[in-house]
Motif scaffolding. Structure first.
Motif, PDB file in Angstrom:
ATOM      1  N   ILE A 162       0.842  -1.203   0.000  1.00  0.00           N
ATOM      2  CA  ILE A 162       0.000   0.000   0.000  1.00  0.00           C
ATOM      3  C   ILE A 162       0.880   1.257   0.000  1.00  0.00           C
ATOM      4  O   ILE A 162       0.566   2.241  -0.674  1.00  0.00           O
ATOM      5  N   GLY A 163       2.003   1.204   0.726  1.00  0.00           N
ATOM      6  CA  GLY A 163       2.882   2.379   0.781  1.00  0.00           C
ATOM      7  C   GLY A 163       3.494   2.701  -0.577  1.00  0.00           C
ATOM      8  O   GLY A 163       3.534   3.860  -0.995  1.00  0.00           O
ATOM      9  N   ALA A 221       5.081   2.334   9.975  1.00  0.00           N
ATOM     10  CA  ALA A 221       4.316   1.452  10.866  1.00  0.00           C
ATOM     11  C   ALA A 221       4.822   0.018  10.804  1.00  0.00           C
ATOM     12  O   ALA A 221       4.741  -0.730  11.782  1.00  0.00           O
ATOM     13  N   ALA A 222       5.354  -0.375   9.642  1.00  0.00           N
ATOM     14  CA  ALA A 222       5.787  -1.770   9.464  1.00  0.00           C
ATOM     15  C   ALA A 222       6.964  -2.135  10.375  1.00  0.00           C
ATOM     16  O   ALA A 222       7.097  -3.295  10.770  1.00  0.00           O
ATOM     17  N   PHE A 223       7.803  -1.152  10.714  1.00  0.00           N
ATOM     18  CA  PHE A 223       8.974  -1.470  11.561  1.00  0.00           C
ATOM     19  C   PHE A 223       8.546  -1.966  12.949  1.00  0.00           C
ATOM     20  O   PHE A 223       8.941  -3.060  13.363  1.00  0.00           O
ATOM     21  N   PRO A 224       7.734  -1.188  13.699  1.00  0.00           N
ATOM     22  CA  PRO A 224       7.285  -1.746  14.993  1.00  0.00           C
ATOM     23  C   PRO A 224       6.391  -2.969  14.827  1.00  0.00           C
ATOM     24  O   PRO A 224       6.445  -3.894  15.640  1.00  0.00           O
ATOM     25  N   LYS A 225       5.586  -2.992  13.755  1.00  0.00           N
ATOM     26  CA  LYS A 225       4.684  -4.135  13.550  1.00  0.00           C
ATOM     27  C   LYS A 225       5.478  -5.436  13.438  1.00  0.00           C
ATOM     28  O   LYS A 225       5.069  -6.483  13.944  1.00  0.00           O
ATOM     29  N   MET A 226       6.635  -5.337  12.769  1.00  0.00           N
ATOM     30  CA  MET A 226       7.506  -6.495  12.560  1.00  0.00           C
ATOM     31  C   MET A 226       7.986  -7.077  13.900  1.00  0.00           C
ATOM     32  O   MET A 226       8.196  -8.273  14.035  1.00  0.00           O
ATOM     33  N   LEU A 227       8.126  -6.180  14.894  1.00  0.00           N
ATOM     34  CA  LEU A 227       8.679  -6.609  16.186  1.00  0.00           C
ATOM     35  C   LEU A 227       7.595  -6.921  17.216  1.00  0.00           C
ATOM     36  O   LEU A 227       7.896  -7.407  18.307  1.00  0.00           O
ATOM     37  N   TRP A 231      17.919   9.204   1.752  1.00  0.00           N
ATOM     38  CA  TRP A 231      17.581   7.868   1.268  1.00  0.00           C
ATOM     39  C   TRP A 231      16.551   7.195   2.168  1.00  0.00           C
ATOM     40  O   TRP A 231      15.694   6.429   1.717  1.00  0.00           O
ATOM     41  N   PHE A 232      16.601   7.506   3.464  1.00  0.00           N
ATOM     42  CA  PHE A 232      15.706   6.815   4.393  1.00  0.00           C
ATOM     43  C   PHE A 232      14.265   7.353   4.295  1.00  0.00           C
ATOM     44  O   PHE A 232      13.379   6.875   4.993  1.00  0.00           O
ATOM     45  N   LYS A 233      14.050   8.358   3.432  1.00  0.00           N
ATOM     46  CA  LYS A 233      12.681   8.830   3.223  1.00  0.00           C
ATOM     47  C   LYS A 233      12.061   8.219   1.963  1.00  0.00           C
ATOM     48  O   LYS A 233      10.896   8.453   1.667  1.00  0.00           O
ATOM     49  N   SER A 234      12.855   7.454   1.225  1.00  0.00           N
ATOM     50  CA  SER A 234      12.340   6.844  -0.003  1.00  0.00           C
ATOM     51  C   SER A 234      11.456   5.645   0.335  1.00  0.00           C
ATOM     52  O   SER A 234      11.903   4.699   0.999  1.00  0.00           O
ATOM     53  N   PRO A 235      10.185   5.634  -0.129  1.00  0.00           N
ATOM     54  CA  PRO A 235       9.302   4.497   0.153  1.00  0.00           C
ATOM     55  C   PRO A 235       9.882   3.170  -0.338  1.00  0.00           C
ATOM     56  O   PRO A 235       9.740   2.144   0.329  1.00  0.00           O
ATOM     57  N   VAL A 236      10.544   3.193  -1.511  1.00  0.00           N
ATOM     58  CA  VAL A 236      11.076   1.938  -2.053  1.00  0.00           C
ATOM     59  C   VAL A 236      12.202   1.411  -1.160  1.00  0.00           C
ATOM     60  O   VAL A 236      12.242   0.217  -0.822  1.00  0.00           O
ATOM     61  N   VAL A 237      13.099   2.307  -0.743  1.00  0.00           N
ATOM     62  CA  VAL A 237      14.203   1.877   0.126  1.00  0.00           C
ATOM     63  C   VAL A 237      13.652   1.339   1.453  1.00  0.00           C
ATOM     64  O   VAL A 237      14.057   0.268   1.924  1.00  0.00           O
ATOM     65  N   LEU A 238      12.699   2.079   2.030  1.00  0.00           N
ATOM     66  CA  LEU A 238      12.107   1.621   3.295  1.00  0.00           C
ATOM     67  C   LEU A 238      11.427   0.270   3.102  1.00  0.00           C
ATOM     68  O   LEU A 238      11.556  -0.632   3.943  1.00  0.00           O
ATOM     69  N   VAL A 280      12.296  -3.225   5.060  1.00  0.00           N
ATOM     70  CA  VAL A 280      11.273  -3.920   5.859  1.00  0.00           C
ATOM     71  C   VAL A 280      11.119  -5.365   5.387  1.00  0.00           C
ATOM     72  O   VAL A 280      11.097  -6.306   6.202  1.00  0.00           O
ATOM     73  N   LEU A 281      11.028  -5.557   4.080  1.00  0.00           N
ATOM     74  CA  LEU A 281      10.836  -6.924   3.563  1.00  0.00           C
ATOM     75  C   LEU A 281      12.038  -7.811   3.854  1.00  0.00           C
ATOM     76  O   LEU A 281      11.886  -8.979   4.240  1.00  0.00           O
TER      77      LEU A 281
END
Lengths: 61, 594
Positions: free
Chosen positions: B90-91, B290-296, B571-578, B582-583
């Motif tokens: 979705i992001g 949101a995916a970072f905390p969700k992962m943990l 770079w850390f603001k790029s949706p693709v990089v993030l 995450v994946l």
């Protein structure tokens, strides 16, 4: 700012609990240390840090 | 159990702060856009934490702890397979259309992309779902307070009947949530959800750590529990060789694709948080942050459930997947009692069933001392309130824009719709109270809400997917496909059952043509049917009806929308990089806990 106030407030209450609660109720044997003091200090530091960051952002704006 | 003055003070401080945030937000809530979309002015990290917090309802903290105790680490599939890939999708791919189309809600996107009837169908089913969701959170919280006897002493001191505790808990939570949403709208809800997120983490980190330590760490878990509790993928080749009772195909298609994408990419409850962001880039980063905390989160909610089981059952004596808890002691998780007879409930093998829903709350009470206990209980209440608020803010927006403005009063001033939004908040809370009492009369309300989710979210994901990525999809195709998908879900549910289930809310109410090895396998397949029928019939219906003009679909369909370059930034603001980070991290977690 509200996050900082809440966390710092809870931190102070936990420190108060750590100092005022009878040892038997602190579950020291099971846990091994006074977790109220440890976690209260962590939350107080986090809360004060969040408040400082919020104040700095307000000044910048 | 009784709360000390310090425990009560922590709870009181939390309530004062959330109400204050609502009233502070009211100063910046002057228009409909402010109330329903927080003025589209919220930074990405705030939206990201609200995105995850709005999802933390009754099912998350208590339900995932219970599943952790019942199914073990394979519950992490609901995060690593059933959430993270959809949040990345979705992001990166879908948010440009939600945010860029300037739709004020997910159903409104369907009107822009398809037609009024498709929007109306989605709006009505979604509004119903939010009311039930909010009511279930309210009911679960009141029931928890009653079961844990948290308020027994204060009520006794005030000479009030103990039976009033349930009513008081419902009324108090309703008033608090209504106050801060009524005053501050979505902005009040979002900032409170961030507070609730921090509180949930602050309350559950010590609980997870202490319970993990008490059971002897990972080594202690491996020596206490059957190995089937400790793996995520091992044994997934066949339903009989894993605790979930599903095979990898159903798991990946049902949970990992249909249900997960259906919820995380189309449910306005979470999507609304991203639509409040201050820019397109921030909106795209919202689900990724949101995916970072969700992962943990599995370590915060599933590990305590596992530890509660280990502390309850004692050393392993029954190897093998079919073997449940070996030795039922007077440990953390109590035996489930029959409401009518008061006798322990037995499973098909004659062993006592455990009341897994009490795993996390009982662990909290038995592990934490005064002070920390207040923090833990406040964290639990925060999770219920954030779940309620998420549903109520989604309800007031969909009601006002997609039902009231669309069908009842098409033209009125912004101030009128703002007032209607506030009225809808109060009415939504009132209806939620009704749903909470309905839940108290109905044993299987959680089954009902899961069923409604499968009926609503699964087919509508096919509608959104085709709408955003296939320009030939038409309004007639989408509407009839969506309706047929929902009917297919009902038919599949009505004709199947899981092993040991009785016909009724669990299925089989039309007859029985197939029996699934587990309820989860039945739910996943219901969702797969709903999605597949909607997907195929929307395509067929679109091919035989007149296509929309391409000009009218610019900004709504992927192939017709010019790609907007993100402004150059870190770079850390790029949706693709993030998304890639995450994946990759999720893949590593899957390998570690294989």
């Amino acid at each position: 700012m509200p996050i900082g106030i809440l966390c710092a407030g809870i931190g102070l209450l936990l420190l108060w609990a750590g100092f005022s609660t009878p040892p038997a109720e602190l579950k020291l044997e099971a846990i091994g240390f006074n977790i109220n003091l440890a976690w209260g200090a962590v939350m107080l530091v986090f809360g004060l840090g969040a408040m400082a960051l919020a104040l700095r952002a307000e000044k910048r704006d | 159990m009784h709360l000390s003055l310090i425990d009560g003070s922590i709870l009181g401080l939390y309530l004062v702060v959330v109400l204050a945030v609502g009233f502070l937000a009211s100063g910046r809530t002057k228009s409909g856009t402010d109330f329903f979309l927080a003025g589209r002015s919220i930074p990405a990290w705030v939206c990201g934490l609200a995105f995850i917090s709005a999802n933390l309802g009754a099912q998350e903290v208590i339900g995932m702890g219970a599943s952790g105790a019942k199914y073990g680490m394979s519950t992490a599939h609901f995060y690593w397979l059933g959430a993270i890939p959809a949040m990345v999708f979705i992001g990166i791919f879908m948010m440009p259309f939600y945010y860029g189309s300037k739709a004020r809600s997910a159903p409104e996107y369907l009107r822009l992309r398809f037609d009024e009837k498709t929007r109306g169908l989605n709006a009505l089913t979604f509004a119903l779902m939010t009311i039930i969701g909010s009511g279930v959170s309210m009911y679960a919280m009141a029931k928890l307070i009653t079961v844990l006897h948290v308020l027994d002493a204060p009520f006794a001191a005030m000479h009030l009947p103990q039976t009033w505790i349930f009513h008081a808990a419902i009324l108090a939570s309703a008033l608090v949530v209504m106050s801060y949403i009524y005053a501050g709208g979505l902005r009040g809800a979002i900032y409170n959800e961030v507070i609730q997120f921090f509180l949930i983490v602050a309350g559950f980190v010590p609980l997870a750590w202490l319970s993990f330590k008490a059971v002897g760490g990972w080594h202690g878990l491996t020596t206490t529990l059957d190995p089937s509790y400790l793996h995520v993928w091992k044994g997934m080749a066949h339903p009989e060789t894993n605790r979930l009772g599903v095979d990898a195909g159903s798991l990946v298609m049902g949970l990992g694709f249909v249900l997960s994408f259906g919820y995380w990419t189309t449910d306005f409850l979470v999507v609304q948080r991203a639509m409040a962001a201050d820019s397109m880039g921030a909106a795209r980063r919202t689900p990724l942050i949101a995916a970072f905390p969700k992962m943990l989160f599995p370590f915060l909610v599933i590990v305590p459930g596992l530890a509660a089981l280990a502390l309850t059952t004692g050393p392993m004596t029954h190897p093998g997947v079919a073997g449940g808890p070996a030795v039922v002691s007077q440990g953390i998780i109590p035996v489930k009692l029959d409401a009518a007879t008061g006798q322990p409930m037995l499973d098909s093998a004659g062993k006592p069933q455990l009341d897994y829903d009490l795993a996390t709350p009982n662990l909290l009470i038995k592990s934490l001392p005064t002070g920390m206990l207040g923090l833990g209980l406040t964290a639990l209440l925060a999770s219920f309130m954030s779940g309620m608020a998420g549903n109520v803010t989604a309800f007031n927006t969909v009601w006002t824009y997609d039902i009231y403005q669309a069908y009842i009063r098409k033209t009125a001033s912004d101030a009128h719709y703002l007032t209607m939004g506030r009225i809808a908040t109060a009415v939504g809370i009132f209806l939620s109270i009704g749903a909470a009492y309905m839940a108290s009369q109905f044993n299987n309300i959680m089954d009902l809400i899961q069923l409604i989710c499968a009926f609503v979210n699964a087919p509508v994901f096919a509608t959104f997917l085709l709408g955003m990525f296939w320009k030939r999809a038409t309004g007639h195709g989408a509407f009839w496909g969506l309706l047929a998908g929902t009917v297919a879900a009902a038919l599949h549910h009505g004709l199947t059952l899981s092993v040991g289930a009785v016909a009724g809310i669990k299925g089989g109410w039309l007859g029985l043509v197939h029996t699934y090895p587990s309820e989860m396998a039945q739910n996943f397949t219901t969702a797969i049917w709903a999605w597949s029928v909607c997907f195929v019939l929307t395509i067929l219906g679109s091919l035989v009806t007149k296509a929309h003009s391409e000009e009218s679909l610019i900004g709504l369909v992927y192939s017709l929308t010019p790609k907007v370059d993100e402004p150059a930034g870190a770079w850390f603001k790029s949706p693709v990089v993030l998304g890639v980070i995450v994946l990759a991290s999720t893949l590593v977690l899957n390998i570690i806990f294989w």
